[in-house]
Each structure stands twice: as structure tokens, then as C-alpha cells.
Design a protein around this motif. Sequence first.
Motif, short mmCIF file in Angstrom:
data_model
loop_
_atom_site.label_atom_id
_atom_site.label_comp_id
_atom_site.label_asym_id
_atom_site.label_seq_id
_atom_site.Cartn_x
_atom_site.Cartn_y
_atom_site.Cartn_z
N ARG A 58 0.83 -1.21 0.00
CA ARG A 58 0.00 0.00 0.00
C ARG A 58 0.86 1.25 0.00
O ARG A 58 0.56 2.22 -0.71
CB ARG A 58 -0.93 0.00 1.21
CG ARG A 58 -1.99 -1.07 1.19
CD ARG A 58 -3.12 -0.76 2.16
NE ARG A 58 -2.72 -0.79 3.55
CZ ARG A 58 -2.70 0.27 4.36
NH1 ARG A 58 -3.05 1.47 3.90
NH2 ARG A 58 -2.33 0.13 5.61
N LYS A 59 1.92 1.26 0.78
CA LYS A 59 2.77 2.47 0.80
C LYS A 59 3.50 2.61 -0.52
O LYS A 59 3.70 3.74 -1.01
CB LYS A 59 3.72 2.46 2.00
CG LYS A 59 4.83 1.44 2.03
CD LYS A 59 6.12 1.95 1.42
CE LYS A 59 7.21 0.88 1.49
NZ LYS A 59 8.44 1.26 0.75
N ASP A 60 3.89 1.49 -1.15
CA ASP A 60 4.56 1.59 -2.44
C ASP A 60 3.58 2.03 -3.53
O ASP A 60 3.95 2.81 -4.43
CB ASP A 60 5.20 0.25 -2.81
CG ASP A 60 6.44 -0.03 -1.98
OD1 ASP A 60 7.18 0.92 -1.66
OD2 ASP A 60 6.68 -1.20 -1.64
N ALA A 126 1.16 5.65 10.07
CA ALA A 126 1.97 6.87 10.00
C ALA A 126 3.00 6.75 8.88
O ALA A 126 3.29 7.73 8.18
CB ALA A 126 2.66 7.13 11.33
N TYR A 127 3.54 5.56 8.71
CA TYR A 127 4.51 5.34 7.64
C TYR A 127 3.84 5.43 6.26
O TYR A 127 4.35 6.10 5.35
CB TYR A 127 5.17 3.97 7.83
CG TYR A 127 6.19 3.63 6.76
CD1 TYR A 127 7.07 4.57 6.26
CD2 TYR A 127 6.28 2.33 6.28
CE1 TYR A 127 8.01 4.25 5.30
CE2 TYR A 127 7.22 1.98 5.32
CZ TYR A 127 8.08 2.95 4.83
OH TYR A 127 9.02 2.62 3.87
N TYR A 132 2.91 8.82 1.36
CA TYR A 132 1.88 9.43 0.50
C TYR A 132 2.02 10.95 0.44
O TYR A 132 1.81 11.56 -0.61
CB TYR A 132 0.49 9.05 1.01
CG TYR A 132 -0.63 9.63 0.20
CD1 TYR A 132 -0.94 9.13 -1.06
CD2 TYR A 132 -1.40 10.68 0.69
CE1 TYR A 132 -1.97 9.66 -1.82
CE2 TYR A 132 -2.43 11.22 -0.05
CZ TYR A 132 -2.71 10.71 -1.30
OH TYR A 132 -3.74 11.25 -2.06
N GLU A 133 2.40 11.55 1.56
CA GLU A 133 2.36 13.01 1.66
C GLU A 133 3.69 13.70 1.40
O GLU A 133 3.70 14.84 0.92
CB GLU A 133 1.86 13.41 3.06
CG GLU A 133 0.42 13.04 3.33
CD GLU A 133 -0.03 13.43 4.73
OE1 GLU A 133 0.86 13.72 5.58
OE2 GLU A 133 -1.25 13.47 4.96
N THR A 136 8.80 13.04 -3.13
CA THR A 136 9.30 11.75 -3.62
C THR A 136 10.66 11.41 -3.03
O THR A 136 10.91 10.26 -2.62
CB THR A 136 9.37 11.76 -5.15
OG1 THR A 136 8.05 11.94 -5.68
CG2 THR A 136 9.95 10.47 -5.69
N LEU A 137 11.56 12.37 -2.97
CA LEU A 137 12.90 12.12 -2.46
C LEU A 137 12.85 11.59 -1.03
O LEU A 137 13.53 10.62 -0.68
CB LEU A 137 13.73 13.39 -2.53
CG LEU A 137 15.16 13.31 -2.01
CD1 LEU A 137 15.98 12.30 -2.81
CD2 LEU A 137 15.82 14.68 -2.04
N GLU A 138 12.04 12.20 -0.18
CA GLU A 138 11.93 11.78 1.21
C GLU A 138 11.23 10.42 1.31
O GLU A 138 11.59 9.58 2.14
CB GLU A 138 11.19 12.83 2.02
CG GLU A 138 11.95 14.14 2.13
CD GLU A 138 11.14 15.23 2.82
OE1 GLU A 138 10.49 14.93 3.84
OE2 GLU A 138 11.14 16.37 2.32
N ALA A 139 10.21 10.22 0.48
CA ALA A 139 9.50 8.94 0.51
C ALA A 139 10.44 7.80 0.15
O ALA A 139 10.42 6.73 0.79
CB ALA A 139 8.32 8.99 -0.46
#
Length: 244
Positions: A58-60, A126-127, A132-133, A136-139
Motif C-alpha cells: 500500500r505504501k509503495d 503513520a509510515y 503518500y504526503e 518523492t525524495l523523502e518517501a
Amino acid sequence: MTDVMSPEALERALRKIGEERYHNLHPFHKMLHGGRMNFGQVQAWALNRYVYQAAIPRKDAALMARLEDRALRREWIHRIHDHDGIDADSGGIERWLKLTDGLKLDRAYVISQEGALPATKFAVEAYVRFVYERPTLEAIASSLTELFAPAIHAERIAGMLEHYDFISDELVAYFRKRLDQAPRDCRFALAYVQEHARTPEQQAAVLAALRFKTDVLWAQLDALYFAYVEPGFIPPGAFRPAPK
């Protein structure tokens, strides 16, 4: 931070976070890998960890939904396949369910996540929300706990097979697979971060993202320790091991 780090210096800073903050240092993991847990405590760990495993695709997918770069999507999608499965590969989630099956946990109960600790659910969500928020670099940087994962998987395989007669080689199949998958994934993510974190502010954000991810993993073990080790306060509705 006022100066831009070289790619090599940035990698060293990232790895230092793992040396200081990765959850292999947590007392719960030391007990788990050292054979100092009973059957019910291992059950509780596997059941709660499923919440995290199930959330990884889901996070990906949340990240991919925001990617404009087709090449980047093509690279990232195999992470979903690794966990959800594709073609003949049943995937990491299924391998984790084989572990919980072997630990005599009802599969429907595990999948429902009904018995998971509230703190586990909050940390995992939270992860997902972070990926999602955040940019991109931080994700992508938040995935770099994979730099440290192979060592903990190898330790887990050896420790659990040595110390628990209820753990078989078949039940640690998830961890064996990740010995190959995690290094492949982190090579790409590390290269991406090194290339795109070009300012002191971006590099600081990358380091903060990885610290956040280590906090997510650490918080899950804090909750497990509090509920199932010391002081042993299990929240209402959470999994309760059978009496010894």
C-alpha cells in the motif's frame, strides 16, 4: 547542515543512522533472536508484524500514484510484486502468513488485524501516510532501512532456528527471500537519493526521513515489549496468548 555532502559522505551519514537507531538494537529483538521468548510472545510478534508486512504494498502504491516518471514506476513496481506476489511467486505476504500458520494463529484472524496492538496500527499507518504526503525524495529515502535489513534477517534465521523447536526452515522462508530482495532494492534507492539530494536542505530531509522510518520500526517493538514482556499490559481487544 550548511555544506553539501558528497554522495559518499551522505551514504556514511545514512548508515550511521542505522548503526545508532535500527531496531536490531531493541531489547525485544535481542530477546527474540536469543531464544528468550515463549511461544505466545513469538506469536504476538508475528501477528503484529503482519500489519507492517501487509502495508508495504500500500505504501509503495501510494508512492507510485504520484510518480510522473514512467521509468521510476517501472523500477518501483517490483516491490509490490515482491510482497503481493506475481505469476508463480506467491509473494512475501503469503510467506509471512505461512509463518503465522506455523505458529498456530488463525489466518483469518491475522489478516483481519483485529488482535494487533493499537500502537502497531498507528505506527504503520503513520509510515503509509508519510510516503503518500512527503516529497518523492523523502518517501524513497524512508525505504533505506533496507540498507540494514539483510543483517537482521540473517541473525533472525539463525537465532530462531537454533532456539525455537517450533520454528522450521520452511517458516523462515520470508527472511531468506529478503536476503536477496532487500540489497537489490536499497541499491536503487540509495543511488536515487545520492543523485537527487543536491542541497543541504534536501540532504537533511533525507536523513530525517530515514530517522522517521527507524522510529516507526522502533515504536512497534516498544509496543510489543510493553504488552508482552514488561510490564505485560495488553490493551483491550489485543491478542492474548494462551496460558502457559
